[in-house]
Design a protein around this motif. Structure first.
Motif, PDB file in Angstrom:
ATOM      1  N   THR A 228       0.816  -1.211   0.000  1.00 38.10           N
ATOM      2  CA  THR A 228       0.000   0.000   0.000  1.00 38.10           C
ATOM      3  C   THR A 228       0.849   1.259   0.000  1.00 38.10           C
ATOM      4  OG1 THR A 228      -1.763  -1.167   1.148  1.00 38.10           O
ATOM      5  CG2 THR A 228      -1.837   1.235   1.190  1.00 38.10           C
ATOM      6  N   GLN A 229       0.524   2.160  -0.904  1.00 36.50           N
ATOM      7  CA  GLN A 229       1.157   3.468  -0.972  1.00 36.50           C
ATOM      8  C   GLN A 229       0.220   4.491  -0.347  1.00 36.50           C
ATOM      9  OE1 GLN A 229       2.665   4.444  -4.907  1.00 36.50           O
ATOM     10  NE2 GLN A 229       3.197   2.305  -5.275  1.00 36.50           N
ATOM     11  N   TYR A 230       0.804   5.338   0.471  1.00 38.05           N
ATOM     12  CA  TYR A 230       0.048   6.408   1.132  1.00 38.05           C
ATOM     13  C   TYR A 230       0.488   7.738   0.534  1.00 38.05           C
ATOM     14  CZ  TYR A 230      -1.187   2.726   4.354  1.00 38.05           C
ATOM     15  OH  TYR A 230      -1.671   1.559   4.885  1.00 38.05           O
TER      16      TYR A 230
ATOM     17  N   PHE B 138      -5.892  -1.829  -6.037  1.00 38.96           N
ATOM     18  CA  PHE B 138      -6.198  -0.834  -5.016  1.00 38.96           C
ATOM     19  C   PHE B 138      -7.380   0.024  -5.453  1.00 38.96           C
ATOM     20  CE2 PHE B 138      -2.066  -1.139  -2.829  1.00 38.96           C
ATOM     21  CZ  PHE B 138      -1.292  -1.717  -3.816  1.00 38.96           C
TER      22      PHE B 138
ATOM     23  N   TYR C 174      -8.621   3.985  -4.402  1.00 32.04           N
ATOM     24  CA  TYR C 174      -8.356   5.228  -3.686  1.00 32.04           C
ATOM     25  C   TYR C 174      -9.527   6.170  -3.891  1.00 32.04           C
ATOM     26  CZ  TYR C 174      -3.401   4.058  -3.019  1.00 32.04           C
ATOM     27  OH  TYR C 174      -2.210   3.473  -2.624  1.00 32.04           O
TER      28      TYR C 174
ATOM     29  N   PHE D 138      -6.320   6.040   0.658  1.00 31.84           N
ATOM     30  CA  PHE D 138      -6.355   4.601   0.427  1.00 31.84           C
ATOM     31  C   PHE D 138      -7.611   4.001   1.044  1.00 31.84           C
ATOM     32  CE2 PHE D 138      -5.244   0.286   0.110  1.00 31.84           C
ATOM     33  CZ  PHE D 138      -5.400  -0.304   1.353  1.00 31.84           C
TER      34      PHE D 138
ATOM     35  N   TYR E  20      -7.350  -2.907  -0.532  1.00 27.03           N
ATOM     36  CA  TYR E  20      -6.330  -3.585  -1.328  1.00 27.03           C
ATOM     37  C   TYR E  20      -6.695  -5.068  -1.496  1.00 27.03           C
ATOM     38  CZ  TYR E  20      -2.026  -6.205  -2.129  1.00 27.03           C
ATOM     39  OH  TYR E  20      -1.082  -7.077  -2.629  1.00 27.03           O
TER      40      TYR E  20
ATOM     41  N   PHE F 179     -10.564   6.100  -7.711  1.00 24.00           N
ATOM     42  CA  PHE F 179      -9.600   5.563  -8.665  1.00 24.00           C
ATOM     43  C   PHE F 179      -9.279   4.116  -8.331  1.00 24.00           C
ATOM     44  CE2 PHE F 179      -8.426   9.228 -11.117  1.00 24.00           C
ATOM     45  CZ  PHE F 179      -8.687  10.307 -10.289  1.00 24.00           C
TER      46      PHE F 179
ATOM     47  N   ARG G 237      -0.841  -2.461  -9.036  1.00 24.84           N
ATOM     48  CA  ARG G 237       0.592  -2.482  -8.779  1.00 24.84           C
ATOM     49  C   ARG G 237       1.200  -3.564  -9.639  1.00 24.84           C
ATOM     50  NH1 ARG G 237       3.063  -6.916  -7.229  1.00 24.84           N
ATOM     51  NH2 ARG G 237       1.764  -7.208  -5.398  1.00 24.84           N
TER      52      ARG G 237
END
Lengths: 114, 114
Positions: A102-104, B35, B37, B47, B50, B91, B95
């Motif tokens: 997970t990207q924050y 993901f 968002y 976020f 996931y 969105f 990944r």
């Protein structure tokens, strides 16, 4: 428990000037990403840093764009000789590291080139 | 090449009802992550949820669930009991296996009506 922070939040510059955008990732996060969000192009990857490895610069749109990450923490995205098409929101994200996905994201920097 | 497709530019839902936001993806990588968002008008990317490609069960986070259909390459977001504060851009992102950079769809603008 601070999240990703970015500065400035807004930047207005004149065509041809250089700008620097700053990103402070979440403490302890080893991976850092820069993305750009514009009306025409959506969300695009720019560059990725992971620890001490060489950065993945595959998304940088031209050699006017560069980024560095000092001490494995703060990153600066530099745009030289700005053009009007550089106007966008520049988003920074961080990820904890290996084994996590997970990207924050930070709040972004809105860049306007006049 | 990896690609994310969101076919709904805009959606409306009545408050307290459930809504499904569509996302399909294309990749030849056996390992990937998906993901969702949320981006409110303030601009920050938040976020939500996931799903890993090897996860057997659909991910859930509170009122959010991800309807993962691997054979159909779809990863739809389900929001139950919509709230006015859910009005935002959503969105879908994937990944890849090259450093974890995210590839985003074009987004769906959700409006929740009172």
């Amino acid at each position: 428990g601070a999240g990703v922070s970015q500065s400035p939040s807004n930047k207005v510059t004149e065509k041809g000037k250089d700008v620097e955008l700053r990103c402070d990732p979440i403490s302890g996060h080893t991976a850092l990403y820069w993305y750009r969000q514009s009306l025409g192009q959506g969300l695009e990857f720019l560059i990725y840093f992971q620890g001490n490895s060489a950065p993945d610069k595959s998304g940088l749109p031209s050699d006017r764009f560069s980024a560095e990450r000092t001490g494995g923490s703060v990153s600066t995205l530099t745009i030289q000789r700005t053009q009007q098409e550089d106007s966008a929101v520049y988003l920074c994200a961080s990820r904890q590291g290996a084994g996590t996905d997970t990207q924050y994201f930070g709040p972004g920097t809105r860049l306007t080139v006049l | 090449a990896q690609k994310i497709t969101q076919t709904q530019p805009g959606m409306f839902v009545q408050e307290k009802e459930a809504v499904t936001l569509d996302c399909t993806y294309d990749t030849s990588d056996p390992s990937y992550g998906l993901f969702w968002y949320k981006q409110p008008s303030s601009g920050e990317m938040i976020f939500l949820i996931y799903q890993g490609s090897y996860d057997q069960q659909n991910a859930t986070e509170g009122r959010y669930s991800l309807n993962f259909q691997k054979a159909r390459k779809s990863a739809n977001l389900v929001i139950s009991a919509s709230q006015l504060g859910d009005s935002a851009m959503y969105f879908c992102a994937m990944r890849g296996n090259q450093g974890g950079k995210l590839i985003f769809g074009q987004g769906t603008e959700l409006s929740v009506k009172p």
